[in-house]
Design an enzyme around this catalytic site. Structure first.
Site, PDB file in Angstrom:
ATOM      1  N   HIS A 141       1.651   3.640  -0.988  1.00 10.04           N
ATOM      2  CA  HIS A 141       2.765   4.442  -1.501  1.00 10.04           C
ATOM      3  C   HIS A 141       3.521   3.664  -2.561  1.00 10.04           C
ATOM      4  O   HIS A 141       3.631   2.437  -2.495  1.00 10.04           O
ATOM      5  CB  HIS A 141       3.720   4.818  -0.368  1.00 10.04           C
ATOM      6  CG  HIS A 141       4.806   5.760  -0.797  1.00 10.04           C
ATOM      7  ND1 HIS A 141       4.563   7.027  -1.256  1.00 10.04           N
ATOM      8  CD2 HIS A 141       6.161   5.587  -0.866  1.00 10.04           C
ATOM      9  CE1 HIS A 141       5.714   7.619  -1.566  1.00 10.04           C
ATOM     10  NE2 HIS A 141       6.691   6.765  -1.347  1.00 10.04           N
ATOM     11  N   HIS A 163      10.982   8.972  -5.372  1.00  9.03           N
ATOM     12  CA  HIS A 163       9.558   8.979  -5.030  1.00  9.03           C
ATOM     13  C   HIS A 163       9.198  10.362  -4.518  1.00  9.03           C
ATOM     14  O   HIS A 163      10.059  11.252  -4.419  1.00  9.03           O
ATOM     15  CB  HIS A 163       9.264   7.919  -3.963  1.00  9.03           C
ATOM     16  CG  HIS A 163       9.868   8.228  -2.614  1.00  9.03           C
ATOM     17  ND1 HIS A 163       9.190   8.057  -1.439  1.00  9.03           N
ATOM     18  CD2 HIS A 163      11.092   8.706  -2.251  1.00  9.03           C
ATOM     19  CE1 HIS A 163       9.952   8.386  -0.414  1.00  9.03           C
ATOM     20  NE2 HIS A 163      11.112   8.791  -0.873  1.00  9.03           N
ATOM     21  N   CYS A 192       2.477  10.426  -4.900  1.00  9.33           N
ATOM     22  CA  CYS A 192       3.381   9.340  -5.300  1.00  9.33           C
ATOM     23  C   CYS A 192       2.945   8.661  -6.591  1.00  9.33           C
ATOM     24  O   CYS A 192       3.758   8.422  -7.494  1.00  9.33           O
ATOM     25  CB  CYS A 192       3.532   8.330  -4.175  1.00  9.33           C
ATOM     26  SG  CYS A 192       2.017   7.438  -3.736  1.00  9.33           S
TER      27      CYS A 192
END
Length: 285
Positions: A244, A256, A191
């Site tokens: 994240h 993402h 990420c």
């Protein structure tokens, strides 16, 4: 048949309330898109009906009505009529080769008299309300190259940047997720390497890991998110801390990478990411 004054007054009140509610709901629906970038918003209108004098998704659009809607949603005070849009004081885009994402392009057979327009969305394409197709469509600008009259650069530099960040991120849809992926290669991402890679394309340096990226830029509340903002979450393995990151793209969505499917779009308004949202940062200055 006689109708009482009371009945007339009641009918009038009911009609007034209906108009008020309809307007309120329409305003609410429109407001749902004011956190998007111009390119994404224009693309979202593809498939809407062509309607002469139309200027909303529910009405449909004519060419200038589409531009009016998209830019007004983003707080740009542009005229409604095409001739007036063409004559705006915004910087002139003299050639199609100079077009940038979000530019408003004009076409016609008579000099200084545009007959249709489109919003440039990158990769040689524009979104336009087409009378002949009876709907909003995506077309190659080269299809109309001989009719190009000029364009106007309506968007600010930062708003063009928002559009370009999202366009760049979309180029990697489907690239596999790999926790700890080495930064600098694009065969896999995790990420934070994905966000670092995309933003670095536009000279915005981010740290390597999401927890450090969450210290960059300025805080932005969830209710004030705009396209291009970084959004942060906990994960099942992050011990309650940030683990994240994604890029907000408007309309409750982010781009993402996490787990199966790699780089993808996902909602932050329901499910796991809604429940594990932590904060957001604006790194576009």
């Amino acid at each position: 048949m006689k109708i009482s004054h009371l009945a007339l007054r009641t009918a009038g009140l009911t009609a007034a309330i209906t108009v008020m509610l309809t307007g309120a709901l329409a305003g609410s629906a429109s407001a749902a898109y004011d956190d998007m970038d111009a390119v994404s918003l224009a693309k979202k209108m593809v498939g809407k009906t062509y309607t002469a004098s139309g200027e909303t998704p529910s009405q449909g659009f004519d060419a200038s009505g589409l531009a009016y809607y998209v830019f007004r949603m983003l707080d740009y005070n542009i005229p409604r009529k095409m001739d007036d849009q063409f004559s705006m004081s915004s910087p002139l885009v003299k050639s199609l080769g100079a077009a940038q994402s979000g530019d408003l392009l004009f076409f016609g057979s008579s000099p200084n008299k545009p007959s249709f327009s489109g919003i440039y969305v990158g990769d040689g394409k524009m979104v336009m309300a087409s009378n002949s197709k009876d709907k909003v469509v995506t077309r190659s600008v080269n299809d109309f190259k001989s009719q190009y009259l000029g364009g106007r650069r309506v968007l600010s530099g930062n708003d063009r940047l928002r559009a370009n960040l999202i366009l760049t991120a979309q180029q990697y849809l489907g690239v596999p997720y790999d926790f700890g992926a080495k930064y600098g290669q694009t065969k896999t991402f995790d990420c934070s390497s994905f966000m670092k890679w995309v933003f670095n394309k536009y000279d915005i340096e981010l740290p390597r890991v999401s927890r450090d990226q969450a210290k960059e830029g300025t805080y932005v509340s969830r209710s004030n998110l705009k396209a291009g903002d970084l959004v942060f979450f906990t994960t099942k393995d992050s011990g309650g801390k940030i683990g994240h990151v994604g890029m907000y793209v408007g309309d409750g969505m982010m781009i993402h990478t996490y787990g199966e499917g790699g780089v993808k779009f996902g909602t932050i308004e329901s499910g796991w990411w809604d429940d594990h949202y932590v904060t957001a940062r604006r790194v576009i200055k």
